[in-house]
Design a protein around this motif. Structure first.
Motif, mmCIF file in Angstrom:
data_model
loop_
_atom_site.group_PDB
_atom_site.id
_atom_site.type_symbol
_atom_site.label_atom_id
_atom_site.label_comp_id
_atom_site.label_asym_id
_atom_site.label_seq_id
_atom_site.Cartn_x
_atom_site.Cartn_y
_atom_site.Cartn_z
ATOM 1 N N HIS A 129 0.915 -0.978 0.178
ATOM 2 C CA HIS A 129 0.038 -0.146 -0.001
ATOM 3 C C HIS A 129 0.772 1.320 -0.097
ATOM 4 O O HIS A 129 1.944 1.277 0.650
ATOM 5 C CB HIS A 129 -0.887 0.007 1.141
ATOM 6 N N LYS A 146 -2.863 4.977 -9.963
ATOM 7 C CA LYS A 146 -3.775 4.411 -9.279
ATOM 8 C C LYS A 146 -4.149 3.306 -9.960
ATOM 9 O O LYS A 146 -4.685 2.087 -9.720
ATOM 10 C CB LYS A 146 -5.129 5.626 -9.212
ATOM 11 N N THR A 147 -4.144 3.491 -11.445
ATOM 12 C CA THR A 147 -4.380 2.186 -12.194
ATOM 13 C C THR A 147 -3.511 1.108 -12.002
ATOM 14 O O THR A 147 -3.924 -0.169 -11.948
ATOM 15 C CB THR A 147 -4.230 2.700 -13.825
ATOM 16 N N ASP A 150 -4.466 -0.562 -8.787
ATOM 17 C CA ASP A 150 -5.722 -1.240 -8.704
ATOM 18 C C ASP A 150 -5.426 -2.825 -9.373
ATOM 19 O O ASP A 150 -6.131 -3.757 -8.848
ATOM 20 C CB ASP A 150 -6.865 -0.679 -9.483
ATOM 21 N N LYS A 151 -4.390 -2.536 -10.319
ATOM 22 C CA LYS A 151 -4.381 -3.977 -10.925
ATOM 23 C C LYS A 151 -3.196 -4.920 -9.896
ATOM 24 O O LYS A 151 -3.493 -6.093 -9.904
ATOM 25 C CB LYS A 151 -3.442 -3.789 -12.077
ATOM 26 N N GLY A 153 -3.932 -4.712 -6.533
ATOM 27 C CA GLY A 153 -4.736 -4.955 -5.397
ATOM 28 C C GLY A 153 -4.056 -4.212 -4.284
ATOM 29 O O GLY A 153 -4.546 -4.890 -3.222
ATOM 30 N N VAL A 155 -3.680 -0.261 -2.111
ATOM 31 C CA VAL A 155 -4.281 0.749 -1.985
ATOM 32 C C VAL A 155 -3.296 1.957 -2.153
ATOM 33 O O VAL A 155 -1.990 2.015 -1.830
ATOM 34 C CB VAL A 155 -4.921 1.171 -0.549
ATOM 35 N N ASN A 339 -8.904 -1.128 3.461
ATOM 36 C CA ASN A 339 -8.777 -0.930 1.976
ATOM 37 C C ASN A 339 -9.380 0.252 1.558
ATOM 38 O O ASN A 339 -10.021 0.234 0.441
ATOM 39 C CB ASN A 339 -9.449 -2.331 1.210
#
Length: 444
Positions: A129, A146-147, A150-151, A153, A155, A339
């Motif tokens: 994170h 951020k992309t 997200d991929k 998993g 934060v 999360n």
């Protein structure tokens, strides 16, 4: 965050603290170290990376850590061993912090865009994170970071405590009670785009801060980044290039903005759109944040008037302070335990911070960094910035000017030769490709 204190208390009672590592050991980072090491239960600051090891050690010493418990590490294995032995590690290699299996989250606190981009990407790729006290990184390449997060998993979030994070907490509260936020605001004490490290030297020395960082607060670059982060996390825009930023008489109650902003911006257009981000200078309480919102239901408007928020159509909510490093542990806990991101882009950027000449610039000169002598930043809507091929100030440092430019001219990509080999530039190009402005051909 009321639920966070209970969750951290539980981790403390179970002997299972969140393990966080920090990149950077400057003024703000030392405050974070003191806060976590001395006053936060259920969390441990297990490692600090800084280009100067002595400065990293200083952060631990000022946080009350004994010299005998501070160890230098040069490999991931050494860092892992030190964590297992309850020692506190320092290193000049930030990537070790990202690779250690026992580290739950990485805080990036340098304020440097290229360096920060490399750390953030390495942390994400290693499943950590990421908590940023670096609005400059998020305001330049946050959507693509951020992309990637997200991929992976994990934060990715800007930190609580600094004004963008405090604005987002207030924004979520206002939305949660059924009021529609239409302006997200920041309260400043000073704005002068021509300040530089020489003019700000005395203030910086008084508070033990970096003159360039202090200058970025004064010249508008920082406020532009902060409000760009907020805009990109909510889908809001700016009402005009640079925002309105009205100066109010010192000590004017922030509630007066419910009448002031409609005089600056068409209220019907405002209420019909996604909302805007902006700031004021001189209002009280400073340096807090505020949200202007509206409510459609007549009965609820009656109640809001009863509760002393006025007759509408705009209602002012505010937080009278922001406490920076005092609050960042809440962001860490929200990311690791729930999360939940405090602030992160929601998709296509809506606002960028573009490069503007602070002085007359000459062909062949190399641009200096944020908060220095040559440029300042202005917030501009993404679609306009891309239509005009404007140069994000986060990519400007080290660029070579191809032409003379007058003071206050906004720079374009065509005006400069960018340095080669920068990850931040490559990520920006990826961001443009993934999030192209509607009907706009990008040329960067």
């Amino acid at each position: 965050m009321i639920i966070v204190d209970s969750a951290l208390e539980k981790r403390h009672s179970e002997g299972n603290p969140i393990r966080v590592a920090m990149v950077g050991a400057g003024f703000m980072a030392r405050g974070i170290a003191l806060q976590i090491c001395q006053f936060v239960k259920g969390m441990e600051l297990v490692a600090i990376s800084n280009r100067t090891l002595e400065t990293a050690k200083r952060a631990y010493r000022e946080a009350g850590i004994a010299e005998s418990d501070i160890v230098e590490v040069g490999t991931t294995a050494q860092l892992e061993e030190a964590i297992s032995r309850k020692k506190f590690s320092v290193t000049d290699n930030p990537f070790l912090l990202c690779e250690a299996g026992q580290v739950d989250a990485v805080m990036e606190v340098t304020g440097h865009i290229e360096y920060g981009a490399r750390v953030v990407m390495h942390a994400i790729k290693n499943g950590k994170h990421v908590i940023l006290m670096n609005a400059e990184v998020d305001g330049t390449i946050g959507s693509i970071l951020k992309t990637y997060a997200d991929k992976a998993g994990v934060v990715y979030t800007v930190a609580d405590g600094d004004q963008p994070g405090v604005i987002m907490n207030l924004y979520r509260f206002v939305k949660g009670i059924g009021v529609r936020p239409v302006l997200l605001g920041n309260i400043k004490g000073l704005h002068d785009p021509y300040r530089n490290p020489t003019t700000q030297k005395g203030f910086a020395e008084k508070w033990g801060q970096n003159p360039a960082m202090v200058t970025s607060f004064a010249d508008g670059t920082k406020i532009s980044y902060e409000q760009a982060c907020v805009a990109n996390a909510t889908g809001m825009k700016v009402g005009k290039r640079g925002m309105f930023g009205p100066t109010m008489e010192a000590g004017t109650p922030i509630e007066k903005t419910t009448k002031l902003f409609p005089e600056l911006y068409d209220l019907d257009e405002w209420l019909a759109g996604p909302g805007i981000v902006d700031y004021v200078v001189g209002a009280a309480p400073g340096p807090g944040v505020f949200v202007l919102g509206t409510h459609e239901h007549p009965t609820m408007r009656h109640y809001l008037n009863l509760y002393k928020l006025g007759e509408g159509p705009l209602y002012c909510f505010y937080t009278p302070y922001h406490l920076c490093h005092f609050e960042i542990h809440n962001t860490v806990a929200r990311a690791v335990l729930f999360n939940d991101a405090n602030l992160a882009p929601i998709g296509t950027p809506t606002v960028e911070v573009v490069t503007t000449a602070k002085i007359d610039l000459k062909s062949g000169e190399k641009l200096d960094g944020l908060g220095e002598y040559m440029t300042y930043g202005l917030a501009e809507n993404y679609d306009i910035a891309r239509a005009e091929n404007l140069l994000p100030i986060g990519l400007a440092e080290g660029a070579i000017l191809k032409t003379d430019l007058p003071k206050d001219k906004v720079l374009t990509f065509d005006d400069v030769i960018l340095p080669e080999g920068l990850l931040s530039v490559e990520l920006y190009k990826e961001q443009l490709a993934k999030f192209p402005p509607a009907s706009i051909k990008v040329t960067a």
